[in-house]
Design a protein around this motif. Sequence first.
Motif, mmCIF file in Angstrom:
data_model
loop_
_atom_site.group_PDB
_atom_site.id
_atom_site.type_symbol
_atom_site.label_atom_id
_atom_site.label_comp_id
_atom_site.label_asym_id
_atom_site.label_seq_id
_atom_site.Cartn_x
_atom_site.Cartn_y
_atom_site.Cartn_z
ATOM 1 N N LEU A 1 8.999 1.873 -10.209
ATOM 2 C CA LEU A 1 8.463 3.239 -10.209
ATOM 3 C C LEU A 1 8.281 3.783 -8.792
ATOM 4 C CD1 LEU A 1 5.827 2.972 -13.060
ATOM 5 C CD2 LEU A 1 7.907 4.366 -13.089
ATOM 6 N N SER A 2 8.069 2.892 -7.819
ATOM 7 C CA SER A 2 7.806 3.341 -6.446
ATOM 8 C C SER A 2 9.023 3.960 -5.779
ATOM 9 C CB SER A 2 7.280 2.184 -5.598
ATOM 10 O OG SER A 2 8.278 1.202 -5.421
ATOM 11 N N VAL A 3 10.216 3.713 -6.313
ATOM 12 C CA VAL A 3 11.422 4.293 -5.732
ATOM 13 C C VAL A 3 11.999 5.392 -6.628
ATOM 14 C CG1 VAL A 3 12.033 2.309 -4.309
ATOM 15 C CG2 VAL A 3 12.844 2.426 -6.664
ATOM 16 N N GLY A 4 11.262 5.769 -7.650
ATOM 17 C CA GLY A 4 11.702 6.826 -8.550
ATOM 18 C C GLY A 4 11.233 8.190 -8.080
ATOM 19 N N LYS A 5 11.456 9.165 -8.917
ATOM 20 C CA LYS A 5 11.121 10.560 -8.610
ATOM 21 C C LYS A 5 9.642 10.725 -8.254
ATOM 22 C CE LYS A 5 11.412 15.195 -10.589
ATOM 23 N NZ LYS A 5 11.840 15.997 -11.730
ATOM 24 N N TYR A 6 8.774 9.963 -8.900
ATOM 25 C CA TYR A 6 7.332 10.075 -8.673
ATOM 26 C C TYR A 6 6.787 8.861 -7.926
ATOM 27 C CZ TYR A 6 8.096 13.660 -12.158
ATOM 28 O OH TYR A 6 8.575 14.752 -12.834
ATOM 29 N N GLY A 7 7.579 8.363 -6.984
ATOM 30 C CA GLY A 7 7.204 7.181 -6.217
ATOM 31 C C GLY A 7 5.891 7.323 -5.476
ATOM 32 N N VAL A 8 5.618 8.518 -4.977
ATOM 33 C CA VAL A 8 4.363 8.752 -4.249
ATOM 34 C C VAL A 8 3.169 8.510 -5.172
ATOM 35 C CG1 VAL A 8 2.969 10.516 -3.085
ATOM 36 C CG2 VAL A 8 5.418 10.363 -2.636
ATOM 37 N N ILE A 9 3.279 8.952 -6.407
ATOM 38 C CA ILE A 9 2.193 8.759 -7.378
ATOM 39 C C ILE A 9 2.079 7.277 -7.741
ATOM 40 C CG2 ILE A 9 1.358 9.322 -9.698
ATOM 41 C CD1 ILE A 9 2.835 12.048 -9.365
ATOM 42 N N ALA A 10 3.208 6.607 -7.915
ATOM 43 C CA ALA A 10 3.190 5.174 -8.241
ATOM 44 C C ALA A 10 2.525 4.382 -7.118
ATOM 45 C CB ALA A 10 4.614 4.674 -8.497
ATOM 46 N N ASN A 11 2.840 4.722 -5.875
ATOM 47 C CA ASN A 11 2.233 4.030 -4.744
ATOM 48 C C ASN A 11 0.751 4.354 -4.622
ATOM 49 O OD1 ASN A 11 4.585 2.689 -4.029
ATOM 50 N ND2 ASN A 11 5.299 4.396 -2.789
ATOM 51 N N GLN B 1 -5.015 2.899 -5.454
ATOM 52 C CA GLN B 1 -6.289 3.061 -6.162
ATOM 53 C C GLN B 1 -6.692 1.766 -6.855
ATOM 54 O OE1 GLN B 1 -7.346 3.278 -9.584
ATOM 55 N NE2 GLN B 1 -5.326 2.851 -10.414
ATOM 56 N N LEU B 2 -5.717 0.973 -7.312
ATOM 57 C CA LEU B 2 -6.020 -0.335 -7.898
ATOM 58 C C LEU B 2 -6.593 -1.262 -6.823
ATOM 59 C CD1 LEU B 2 -5.886 -2.255 -10.364
ATOM 60 C CD2 LEU B 2 -3.577 -2.871 -9.594
ATOM 61 N N ALA B 3 -6.007 -1.226 -5.624
ATOM 62 C CA ALA B 3 -6.496 -2.040 -4.507
ATOM 63 C C ALA B 3 -7.934 -1.652 -4.141
ATOM 64 C CB ALA B 3 -5.579 -1.874 -3.295
ATOM 65 N N ILE B 4 -8.194 -0.364 -4.078
ATOM 66 C CA ILE B 4 -9.552 0.108 -3.743
ATOM 67 C C ILE B 4 -10.535 -0.290 -4.836
ATOM 68 C CG2 ILE B 4 -10.976 2.176 -3.408
ATOM 69 C CD1 ILE B 4 -8.460 3.407 -1.999
ATOM 70 N N GLY B 5 -10.120 -0.166 -6.089
ATOM 71 C CA GLY B 5 -10.973 -0.588 -7.212
ATOM 72 C C GLY B 5 -11.285 -2.074 -7.145
ATOM 73 N N GLY B 6 -10.280 -2.896 -6.810
ATOM 74 C CA GLY B 6 -10.497 -4.328 -6.664
ATOM 75 C C GLY B 6 -11.442 -4.647 -5.520
ATOM 76 N N LEU B 7 -11.304 -3.910 -4.431
ATOM 77 C CA LEU B 7 -12.190 -4.112 -3.284
ATOM 78 C C LEU B 7 -13.637 -3.741 -3.637
ATOM 79 C CD1 LEU B 7 -12.338 -4.966 -0.353
ATOM 80 C CD2 LEU B 7 -11.830 -2.595 0.279
ATOM 81 N N LEU C 1 -10.734 -8.838 -0.497
ATOM 82 C CA LEU C 1 -10.229 -8.039 0.619
ATOM 83 C C LEU C 1 -8.743 -8.324 0.858
ATOM 84 C CD1 LEU C 1 -11.027 -6.055 2.888
ATOM 85 C CD2 LEU C 1 -11.515 -8.052 4.310
ATOM 86 N N LEU C 2 -8.366 -9.591 0.914
ATOM 87 C CA LEU C 2 -6.962 -9.954 1.125
ATOM 88 C C LEU C 2 -6.072 -9.495 -0.033
ATOM 89 C CD1 LEU C 2 -7.420 -13.552 2.569
ATOM 90 C CD2 LEU C 2 -6.623 -11.523 3.814
ATOM 91 N N ALA C 3 -6.549 -9.657 -1.264
ATOM 92 C CA ALA C 3 -5.773 -9.208 -2.424
ATOM 93 C C ALA C 3 -5.578 -7.694 -2.377
ATOM 94 C CB ALA C 3 -6.467 -9.629 -3.716
ATOM 95 N N SER C 4 -6.616 -6.964 -1.975
ATOM 96 C CA SER C 4 -6.502 -5.500 -1.864
ATOM 97 C C SER C 4 -5.490 -5.109 -0.802
ATOM 98 C CB SER C 4 -7.869 -4.884 -1.548
ATOM 99 O OG SER C 4 -8.746 -5.096 -2.620
ATOM 100 N N PHE C 5 -5.517 -5.784 0.343
ATOM 101 C CA PHE C 5 -4.525 -5.497 1.384
ATOM 102 C C PHE C 5 -3.109 -5.825 0.918
ATOM 103 C CE2 PHE C 5 -8.004 -5.633 4.677
ATOM 104 C CZ PHE C 5 -7.867 -4.307 5.039
ATOM 105 N N SER C 6 -2.961 -6.846 0.098
ATOM 106 C CA SER C 6 -1.646 -7.182 -0.444
ATOM 107 C C SER C 6 -1.114 -6.052 -1.318
ATOM 108 C CB SER C 6 -1.714 -8.472 -1.263
ATOM 109 O OG SER C 6 -2.030 -9.560 -0.444
ATOM 110 N N LEU C 7 -1.979 -5.486 -2.167
ATOM 111 C CA LEU C 7 -1.548 -4.369 -3.015
ATOM 112 C C LEU C 7 -1.214 -3.137 -2.181
ATOM 113 C CD1 LEU C 7 -3.927 -4.554 -6.102
ATOM 114 C CD2 LEU C 7 -1.468 -4.973 -6.035
ATOM 115 N N ILE C 8 -1.988 -2.891 -1.143
ATOM 116 C CA ILE C 8 -1.690 -1.760 -0.256
ATOM 117 C C ILE C 8 -0.348 -1.995 0.430
ATOM 118 C CG2 ILE C 8 -2.421 -0.582 1.861
ATOM 119 C CD1 ILE C 8 -5.345 -0.987 0.802
ATOM 120 N N GLY C 9 -0.064 -3.249 0.815
ATOM 121 C CA GLY C 9 1.241 -3.583 1.400
ATOM 122 C C GLY C 9 2.372 -3.325 0.425
#
Length: 176
Positions: free
Chosen positions: A25-35, A40-46, A70-78
């Motif tokens: 989904l990150s490389v599709g038409k709505y990739g910005v929303i997918a990312n 937001q999942l990373a922030i929620g986990g943090l 913290l590390l898991a959240s940074f992984s999702l942001i990556g």
Amino acid sequence: FILTVIVLGFITPGYDHFSHTISRLSVGKYGVIANANLIQLAIGGLILGIELAFSLRVPHVRFTVFPFFLLASFSLIGAAYFPTDIRMGDVPIALTNLSTNGLMHTLSVASFILLCPCTIFLMVKAMTSDPSWKDVGRWTVAMGMGSMILSGVWIVFYFYRIFFNYRGMFQKGIAL
């Protein structure tokens, strides 16, 4: 998170929920929303990690949990910052064939998957040391073991192309 994935999958041209992974989904038409959804999942986990750390009564246990969240959240942001290669979702390819973005995305997702068992183990250990969290600890073990086993099965299925046309639904089930 999963609701956004479902909606994006239905509105992204050419996306197939059954066979395509969430990363596609990150490389599709709505990739910005997918990312943004991954972020937001990373922030929620943090936030979950911070809240859990401060809700535990045993002071020395509090901060064994937080670094892993913290590390898991940074992984999702990556994973969001480095979108996958478009072709990666179609066939298993060698790491040497990935672009820099694809490699960084794969490493981010792999580190997230590897951090999850450590985080769950420390979280359960912290919960069992606190009487108010003991019951939740048991459910956390069950959910953690279930998702780890399913993730292992998914990886084997992906690389050996077993049920390959259903890898997307299988992955979404694990995420759910």
